[in-house]
Design a protein around this motif. Structure first.
Motif, PDB file in Angstrom:
ATOM      1  N   LEU A 185       2.640  27.900 -15.150  1.00  0.00           N
ATOM      2  CA  LEU A 185       1.225  28.217 -14.954  1.00  0.00           C
ATOM      3  C   LEU A 185       0.490  27.010 -14.382  1.00  0.00           C
ATOM      4  O   LEU A 185      -0.316  27.140 -13.443  1.00  0.00           O
ATOM      5  CB  LEU A 185       0.604  28.635 -16.290  1.00  0.00           C
ATOM      6  CG  LEU A 185      -0.916  28.802 -16.324  1.00  0.00           C
ATOM      7  CD1 LEU A 185      -1.344  29.989 -15.481  1.00  0.00           C
ATOM      8  CD2 LEU A 185      -1.403  28.969 -17.761  1.00  0.00           C
ATOM      9  N   LEU A 186       0.765  25.833 -14.909  1.00  0.00           N
ATOM     10  CA  LEU A 186       0.079  24.621 -14.465  1.00  0.00           C
ATOM     11  C   LEU A 186       0.526  24.196 -13.069  1.00  0.00           C
ATOM     12  O   LEU A 186      -0.302  23.849 -12.221  1.00  0.00           O
ATOM     13  CB  LEU A 186       0.339  23.490 -15.468  1.00  0.00           C
ATOM     14  CG  LEU A 186      -0.205  23.726 -16.881  1.00  0.00           C
ATOM     15  CD1 LEU A 186       0.316  22.662 -17.840  1.00  0.00           C
ATOM     16  CD2 LEU A 186      -1.727  23.743 -16.888  1.00  0.00           C
ATOM     17  N   SER A 187       1.834  24.228 -12.812  1.00  0.00           N
ATOM     18  CA  SER A 187       2.307  23.830 -11.481  1.00  0.00           C
ATOM     19  C   SER A 187       1.865  24.840 -10.422  1.00  0.00           C
ATOM     20  O   SER A 187       1.500  24.470  -9.299  1.00  0.00           O
ATOM     21  CB  SER A 187       3.828  23.675 -11.478  1.00  0.00           C
ATOM     22  OG  SER A 187       4.481  24.926 -11.610  1.00  0.00           O
ATOM     23  N   HIS A 188       1.879  26.116 -10.783  1.00  0.00           N
ATOM     24  CA  HIS A 188       1.443  27.148  -9.848  1.00  0.00           C
ATOM     25  C   HIS A 188      -0.022  26.962  -9.472  1.00  0.00           C
ATOM     26  O   HIS A 188      -0.423  27.202  -8.321  1.00  0.00           O
ATOM     27  CB  HIS A 188       1.656  28.530 -10.465  1.00  0.00           C
ATOM     28  CG  HIS A 188       1.141  29.659  -9.625  1.00  0.00           C
ATOM     29  ND1 HIS A 188      -0.110  30.219  -9.800  1.00  0.00           N
ATOM     30  CD2 HIS A 188       1.695  30.331  -8.591  1.00  0.00           C
ATOM     31  CE1 HIS A 188      -0.293  31.179  -8.920  1.00  0.00           C
ATOM     32  NE2 HIS A 188       0.781  31.276  -8.173  1.00  0.00           N
ATOM     33  N   ALA A 189      -0.841  26.532 -10.420  1.00  0.00           N
ATOM     34  CA  ALA A 189      -2.252  26.297 -10.118  1.00  0.00           C
ATOM     35  C   ALA A 189      -2.398  25.272  -9.005  1.00  0.00           C
ATOM     36  O   ALA A 189      -3.246  25.422  -8.114  1.00  0.00           O
ATOM     37  CB  ALA A 189      -2.982  25.821 -11.373  1.00  0.00           C
ATOM     38  N   ALA A 190      -1.569  24.245  -9.034  1.00  0.00           N
ATOM     39  CA  ALA A 190      -1.656  23.201  -8.017  1.00  0.00           C
ATOM     40  C   ALA A 190      -1.164  23.694  -6.664  1.00  0.00           C
ATOM     41  O   ALA A 190      -1.877  23.608  -5.654  1.00  0.00           O
ATOM     42  CB  ALA A 190      -0.854  21.974  -8.460  1.00  0.00           C
ATOM     43  N   PHE A 191       0.049  24.250  -6.617  1.00  0.00           N
ATOM     44  CA  PHE A 191       0.577  24.579  -5.286  1.00  0.00           C
ATOM     45  C   PHE A 191      -0.037  25.858  -4.709  1.00  0.00           C
ATOM     46  O   PHE A 191      -0.123  26.000  -3.489  1.00  0.00           O
ATOM     47  CB  PHE A 191       2.115  24.613  -5.271  1.00  0.00           C
ATOM     48  CG  PHE A 191       2.793  25.717  -6.036  1.00  0.00           C
ATOM     49  CD1 PHE A 191       2.769  27.036  -5.602  1.00  0.00           C
ATOM     50  CD2 PHE A 191       3.540  25.424  -7.169  1.00  0.00           C
ATOM     51  CE1 PHE A 191       3.445  28.032  -6.278  1.00  0.00           C
ATOM     52  CE2 PHE A 191       4.214  26.416  -7.862  1.00  0.00           C
ATOM     53  CZ  PHE A 191       4.166  27.732  -7.417  1.00  0.00           C
ATOM     54  N   LYS A 192      -0.496  26.781  -5.559  1.00  0.00           N
ATOM     55  CA  LYS A 192      -1.107  27.986  -4.982  1.00  0.00           C
ATOM     56  C   LYS A 192      -2.525  27.690  -4.492  1.00  0.00           C
ATOM     57  O   LYS A 192      -2.949  28.228  -3.459  1.00  0.00           O
ATOM     58  CB  LYS A 192      -1.100  29.117  -6.007  1.00  0.00           C
ATOM     59  CG  LYS A 192      -1.581  30.458  -5.454  1.00  0.00           C
ATOM     60  CD  LYS A 192      -0.846  30.852  -4.171  1.00  0.00           C
ATOM     61  CE  LYS A 192       0.636  31.019  -4.289  1.00  0.00           C
ATOM     62  NZ  LYS A 192       1.057  32.140  -5.090  1.00  0.00           N
ATOM     63  N   ALA A 193      -3.283  26.859  -5.221  1.00  0.00           N
ATOM     64  CA  ALA A 193      -4.589  26.442  -4.710  1.00  0.00           C
ATOM     65  C   ALA A 193      -4.414  25.686  -3.396  1.00  0.00           C
ATOM     66  O   ALA A 193      -5.177  25.872  -2.437  1.00  0.00           O
ATOM     67  CB  ALA A 193      -5.301  25.560  -5.732  1.00  0.00           C
TER      68      ALA A 193
END
Length: 635
Positions: A340-348
């Protein structure tokens, strides 16, 4: 309560106050470009202040991440479980709060340049601020009903933001669709809260979790299944995922916010926050795992066939969210939250990178792009990092967190977790297949936008206020995964679930499992090479052409929207027409008819009051005669 944790109540308050102030000064934006400045400064300042508070709280809490800090006061006696106002913060909440604030701050900064010259910028900035406040309320709330307030305010803000360009029919339709579909899940979510609160005797999250071991298993299962309805709606999981691609009609920064840090992340966060409830309901976890297995692969196949760049990223969000719910379903709490946290970075990063491309090219379609790597070097480098993280290539953040989910699924499939083995196998096989498809569509995006012959000549490069957020987000997208290599860092920060529950053991480092890591890398290489081979052999042809007759069903997401239209929309529209005609022809006709009858009767009676004394006397005499005749006949 320690000083840092005592500031938690400021997290939702600061962006909310900023939203109100932006609305109050928003009229100045109509007086020219300088009128936007106060609104922009207030919006950025509110989110920046919340970010500072979030970091201070996190630094304080992460010293003892397993300890929960709660401050709550009774707010509204209900005759049953009271509603409580307060905050609950631990390692999980503080870490997610930092994620939300950082992404929201970068989106606010990015939007200043992206929406330059837009007269409705103040209303947009205010809605983004309120959106951020609502998500932070969900993250730090100590009470389920107060959490639900934030949950619903996010739904309202998504409606306003997706429909920002209300003059466009697609934006209006996308806003209404997102609002209605998520509301459908929210009804079940609210009833799940009621079931838990009544059974536990309190809506306080800590009280509910403490009560789980003594609650009836059937009650817990029903509550968990109802909560999954809201999770499926907010986090766009099958069968309530259909709203998310149409939400792309909103401004691209909104897409980054919704898809990375707010709204869709809320469903996953709530499952993590109430994880002991779901652990006590194996049936609910099995349902969650089955839905995740279907969603992740189906959404990836849909992404493979899209020409609209934002729709590709939207379907990839649906797929990646399924990785998170799958991790939770197989007992991989730490892996799911880390993703959830890593996805927030790369998807943003990917959405803001797409926004930079769209801003320059003037089109969402990849068929209108190509050869942009030299004209937009910042977007090229940062988007490449984002796509690599999306696929899960080392050493990006996506590699470590995705492999952690795959490892958890492998353990579940081999019977080494407290979930049914078939759920583990379903998740594992679907996740591995999704790796190959993800690599294929990510490679397709990369080749079609940055390589080949330029379709259009960019008029300018990436503005500074748009480039800076890209560079900032590229850092965690590339390096965040290394914080999971030691159990003392990320795994300990996010804890092992609410109240110390979650993974069966103490936090473990997010080290890739050898077998699944090798398989996923081979599948990623195969998927990426297949897309490259079609592009190369076709001299820049769209790799999606290799899908042949499957391209259309993939592009239409297997026709689920059309099925909903036939099974739900059309019957409801016909029913509404019947109801309207019944109202017009029966109800209204009866009311109007009674009025007309009364008026006609009144008209008839009025004729008897003509003011003619002879007529009155004749009437009286006729009445007397009639009464006499009646008496004679009846006697």
């Amino acid at each position: 309560m320690t000083p840092g944790a005592g500031l938690t109540w400021l997290l939702p308050l600061l962006p909310a106050v900023a939203a109100v102030l932006v609305v109050l000064v928003g009229g100045a934006a109509r007086r020219g470009p300088r009128g936007r400045l106060p609104a922009a400064l207030l919006a950025v300042a509110g989110t920046a202040a919340a970010t500072v508070v979030a970091v201070a709280v996190a630094l304080d809490v992460l010293a003892e991440p397993a300890t929960q800090r709660e401050a709550a006061v009774a707010f509204a006696p209900t005759g049953g479980p009271d509603i409580v106002l307060g905050t609950l913060v631990d390692g999980l909440a503080s870490t997610v709060a930092v994620m939300v604030c950082v992404v929201a701050l970068l989106v606010q900064v990015y939007s200043i340049s992206y929406l330059k010259g837009t007269p409705r910028y103040p209303s947009y900035a205010a809605a983004v601020s309120l959106f951020t406040a609502a998500m932070l309320l969900v993250v730090v709330s100590a009470d389920l009903l107060v959490l639900y307030v934030g949950w619903e305010v996010m739904g309202l803000c998504s409606y306003l933001l997706v429909g920002h360009h209300w003059e466009q029919s697609a934006a209006r339709a996308g806003a209404v669709k997102a609002f209605l579909v998520t509301r459908l899940g929210d009804v079940a979510f609210l009833f799940g809260i009621f079931v838990l609160g009544e059974a536990a005797g309190s809506f306080r999250i800590t009280a509910v979790i403490e009560a789980v071991p003594r609650l009836d298993p059937g009650t817990v299962t029903i509550a968990a299944l109802l909560l999954l309805g809201g999770v499926a709606g907010k986090s766009a999981q099958f069968p309530l995922h259909v709203w998310l691609p149409d939400a792309m009609a909103g401004p691209t920064p909104v897409s980054a916010l919704i898809h990375a840090a707010t709204m869709v992340a809320a469903g996953v966060y709530v499952v993590a926050r109430l994880y002991p409830v779901f652990l006590a309901a194996p049936i609910a976890l099995a349902v969650l795992g089955a839905l995740a297995a279907v969603t992740m692969l189906g959404a990836a196949l849909a992404a493979l066939a899209q020409d609209d760049l934002k729709r590709v990223l939207a379907w990839s969000t649906v797929s990646q969210l399924a990785y998170m719910t799958a991790g939770l379903a197989v007992g991989g709490y730490t892996a799911a939250v880390a993703h959830l946290l890593s996805h927030a970075a790369f998807k943003a990063l990917l959405f803001l990178g797409a926004g930079a491309l769209i801003h320059v090219v003037g089109s969402n379609l990849m068929s209108d792009m190509g050869g942009l790597r030299r004209a937009l070097p910042t977007a090229f480098v940062t988007t490449t990092i984002g796509l690599a993280a999306l696929v899960g290539l080392p050493p990006t953040a996506g590699f470590f967190t995705k492999e952690a989910v795959l490892g958890a699924a492998e353990h579940a499939a081999l019977g080494e977790a407290a979930v049914t083995a078939w759920v583990g196998w379903a998740v594992l096989l679907s996740a591995l297949a999704t790796v190959a498809v993800t690599a294929a569509y990510a490679t397709r995006v990369w080749l079609r936008t940055f390589f080949g012959s330029p379709v259009s000549a960019p008029g300018h490069g990436t503005p500074v206020l748009m480039a800076v957020p890209l560079l900032v987000l590229a850092v965690p997208a590339l390096l965040f995964g290394f914080t999971g290599l030691s159990a003392d860092l990320l795994p300990t920060w996010i804890g092992t679930g609410a109240s110390g529950a979650g993974d069966a053991s103490s936090p473990e480092a997010l080290l890739p499992a050898v077998v699944t890591a090798v398989l996923s890398m081979l599948l990623a290489a195969a998927g990426g090479y297949a897309a490259y081979r079609v592009w190369r052999d076709g001299q820049g042809a769209d790799p999606a052409t290799a899908l042949g007759r499957f391209r259309r069903p993939f592009q239409e997401a297997f026709g689920l929207d059309a099925a909903y239209d036939r099974a739900v929309v059309r019957p409801l529209r016909a029913l509404s027409l019947v109801a309207r005609r019944t109202d017009d022809d029966v109800v209204d006709a009866a009311v109007v008819g009674s009025g007309r009858a009364a008026r006609a009767l009144g008209g008839a009676l009025r004729r008897t009051q003509a003011g003619n004394a002879q007529g009155y006397l004749t009437g009286v005499l006729a009445g007397v005669v009639a009464l006499a005749v009646a008496v004679v006949m009846l006697s």
